[in-house]
Design an enzyme around this catalytic site. Structure first.
Site, PDB file in Angstrom:
ATOM      1  CG  HIS A 248      -1.832   1.136   1.359  1.00  0.00           C
ATOM      2  ND1 HIS A 248      -3.179   1.048   1.115  1.00  0.00           N
ATOM      3  CD2 HIS A 248      -1.602   2.424   1.690  1.00  0.00           C
ATOM      4  CE1 HIS A 248      -3.740   2.232   1.299  1.00  0.00           C
ATOM      5  NE2 HIS A 248      -2.800   3.088   1.649  1.00  0.00           N
ATOM      6  CD  GLU A 249       1.325   3.739   3.650  1.00  0.00           C
ATOM      7  OE1 GLU A 249       1.531   4.776   2.991  1.00  0.00           O
ATOM      8  OE2 GLU A 249       0.268   3.552   4.283  1.00  0.00           O
TER       9      GLU A 249
ATOM     10  CG  HIS B  73       0.177   6.177  -0.781  1.00  0.00           C
ATOM     11  ND1 HIS B  73      -0.885   6.761  -1.409  1.00  0.00           N
ATOM     12  CD2 HIS B  73      -0.343   5.537   0.305  1.00  0.00           C
ATOM     13  CE1 HIS B  73      -2.007   6.476  -0.741  1.00  0.00           C
ATOM     14  NE2 HIS B  73      -1.697   5.735   0.299  1.00  0.00           N
TER      15      HIS B  73
ATOM     16  CG  HIS C 203       0.582   8.073  -7.564  1.00  0.00           C
ATOM     17  ND1 HIS C 203      -0.711   8.183  -7.134  1.00  0.00           N
ATOM     18  CD2 HIS C 203       0.625   8.757  -8.728  1.00  0.00           C
ATOM     19  CE1 HIS C 203      -1.416   8.889  -8.012  1.00  0.00           C
ATOM     20  NE2 HIS C 203      -0.617   9.260  -8.982  1.00  0.00           N
TER      21      HIS C 203
HETATM   22 ZN   LIG Z   1      -3.136   5.230   1.750  1.00  0.00          ZN
END
Ligand SMILES: [Zn+2]
Length: 604
Positions: A395-396, A399, A402
């Site tokens: 998940h992190e 980010h 991205h």
């Molecule tokens: Zn998040």
């Protein structure tokens, strides 16, 4: 498998954690002295920024001002991050607290120094701004200026805006009263657990209690928490009425039709998208009803109550235990469909100390990624050997990648992605990890993983859309000139839960008070973004895993686009058109399919 995890935890001082497990803070500034020099320099630059004031009607000066503003903004972000990252890793350190305090005031100085720019640009003639937009020298600021021009008809003359901002503190009272009531004054009586012991319930541990195997604890926590809110129902109906009226006042003052239109205009989202989202979810409630029925059967309950909803169907999460290094390997394997470039940057990030891995004394809990332009993202974790923690890495890093790819591809002004798109990359990674892990899992692990996915869709899509629909009701009442009555809100909420969860849920009367504890209702029409973001991610993951033509290129294009255009355009160019029901429908079909898989696995 877990013996290689180094010493860490809430009792270990940060200095006793090996450097190799901590993020490399000196990638930002070589040392504290360099940081201080940068802050001093910024202060001096800020005091000179005023020379642009009143002169933005000259295209050359306007361009210089925008360039300077971007440069200063980039620098303050770095200065701010240097202090805050370190404080987050060791929040009891007084020297770090002082540094962080300094940067807060520097940030306020920055905001103050540039505060004239946007109002002044908006006050300039449309013809002049359009002539600037036509110049190639303004390329970098095209989207920024076009967006300001779009919003200009909703900005009032300066004197009126000043009057509105004078009122803003008083206007924040409903939300402030809500917060102080529920987080300071409200007291939740102790509850009894299944062994007759006394236990506590609060907003802080409610969800934890809801996942406890002790059903008595769950039931008593639910009744006590909801019952306490119920005692304040009239006050809470009034704070919500106040908030809705404040929002409506600002919306209509800024010449919007209503609060929904005003809230969505920030992201340039048509209101039709909002209504369609609710409609699509309503057309797909059947799979949720079936999931609840399966849950009831799997938990062997005669009646499934609201306090049984969060119960996991498997505790196999710990069976995925591994070291952090192994976890990174698994994440890289799962994300391999994203291509070699993505994976080599990801592995570089793992090796180059972008990540602060383990818990230490004074470190903030949870996880986040903080993208820093011109440097690299920093990722805070509190790694534990279990599935959730591996999923958090995916998940992190979603980010982080991205931010990194957008920062590489875009100028500073166009790099920052919007909140509307913020959870797309992180969730796409989570889904890719889940599918990859499912492929090699045991039956028990599959139950665990599918349950994770179904709960994510239940709480991020179904539940948030249920909230979004509730907001249409509350703001509709205000639009019609009525105030919100506790009794009506309770009836509405209970009926809404019956509609969403279906006949397998025994909707206890206490559930009717749940509306009153949702803080997001004080930020109008925000929660729908959770559902659209999750749906965009599922659609990307499906396209990538099914080998759809150009799916990976399009997805990487989405990441690299950063904040260079409106969110809907960026997503549409990448193949996810949220103005159609398709992305949400794809997500709910995947949900339906996983419900069937779960049913088979549970032999129901
Ligand atoms: Zn998040």
């Amino acid at each position: 498998m877990t013996q290689n995890i180094p010493a860490h935890g809430s009792n270990i001082a940060r200095k006793d954690i090996n450097e190799i497990y901590k993020w490399k803070i000196d990638d930002l500034y070589a040392d504290k002295e360099s940081w201080q020099a940068a802050a001093q320099n910024l202060k001096a630059e800020l005091s000179r920024f005023e020379e642009f004031k009143g002169r933005l009607g000259d295209a050359e000066i306007l361009l210089q001002a925008l360039q300077k503003q971007a440069q200063l903004s980039e620098e303050i972000s770095k200065i701010y991050a240097y202090a805050r990252l370190q404080l987050d890793a060791d929040n009891a350190d007084p020297a770090l607290q002082a540094m962080s305090g300094e940067t807060e005031s520097l940030l306020a100085d920055f905001n103050n120094a540039v505060s004239f720019v946007e109002p002044e640009i908006i006050s300039l003639s449309k013809d002049y701004l359009e002539s600037c937009l036509a110049e190639s020298s303004f390329n970098e600021f095209k989207f920024y200026l076009a967006n300001l021009l779009r919003l200009a008809p909703h900005v009032l003359p300066q004197e009126q805006e000043a009057l509105l901002s004078q009122a803003s503190l008083a206007m924040s009272a409903p939300a402030a009263i809500f917060r102080s009531l529920v987080s300071a004054d409200m007291e939740f009586p102790p509850v009894t657990d299944g062994k007759g012991n006394t236990a506590n319930v609060s907003e802080g541990n409610y969800l934890l209690n809801m996942t406890s195997a002790d059903r008595t604890l769950r039931k008593n926590s639910f009744r006590t928490l909801m019952g306490t809110y119920h005692n304040y129902r009239n006050t809470l109906a009034n704070t919500l009425t106040g908030q809705c009226r404040v929002s409506r006042f600002y919306a209509t003052a800024h010449k919007y039709e209503d609060t929904l239109t005003a809230s969505l205009a920030e992201d340039n989202i048509p209101t039709e998208l909002y209504h369609k989202l609710i409609e699509t979810v309503h057309n797909n409630l059947e799979p949720l009803h079936e999931y609840i029925a399966i849950k009831k059967a799997a938990l062997k309950l005669d009646e499934l109550h609201p306090y049984d909803l969060y119960m996991p169907l498997s505790s196999a999460g710990e069976s995925f235990a591994c070291t952090f290094e192994e976890a990174c390997e698994r994440v890289a394997e799962a994300l391999a469909p994203l291509g070699e470039d993505y994976i080599s940057t990801l592995k570089h990030a793992f090796k180059s100390r972008w990540i602060d891995i383990y818990e230490n004394k004074g470190k903030r809990s949870g996880a986040y990624s903080w993208g820093i332009y011109g440097v690299h993202p920093y990722v805070l974790l509190n790694y534990q050997p279990r599935y959730n923690s591996i999923s958090t890495i995916a998940h992190e890093m979603g980010h982080a990648m991205h931010s990194y790819l957008a920062n590489q591809a875009q100028t500073y002004t166009n790099s920052d992605y919007s909140i509307f798109c913020a959870e797309v990359a992180s969730t796409t990674n989570e889904i890719l990890l889940l599918e990859h892990t499912l492929a090699n899992a045991t039956a028990e692990q599959k139950i665990y993983l599918i349950n994770q996915f179904l709960e994510a869709v239940r709480t991020t899509v179904y539940r948030q859309v249920q909230f979004a629909e509730f907001e249409l009701y509350t703001h509709g009442e205000i639009n019609a000139g009525r105030s919100l009555q506790a009794k009506n809100l309770e009836n509405y909420w209970l009926e809404s839960n019956k509609t969403y969860y279906g006949p397998a849920l025994t909707a206890d009367k206490e559930l009717a008070s749940e509306w009153s504890r949702i803080p997001h209702f004080y930020t109008p029409f925000y929660v729908y973004k959770y559902a659209t973001g999750y749906s965009a991610a599922t659609t990307f993951a499906e396209a990538i895993l099914s080998g759809k033509e150009n799916a990976v290129e399009k997805y990487l294009g989405f990441l690299k686009a950063g904040g260079s255009d409106y969110s809907l355009n960026i997503l549409k160019n990448a193949g996810v058109d949220l103005t159609t029901p398709q992305p949400v429908a794809v997500t709910l079909q995947k949900f339906a399919q996983k419900v069937q898989e779960l049913k088979t696995l549970l032999k129901l």
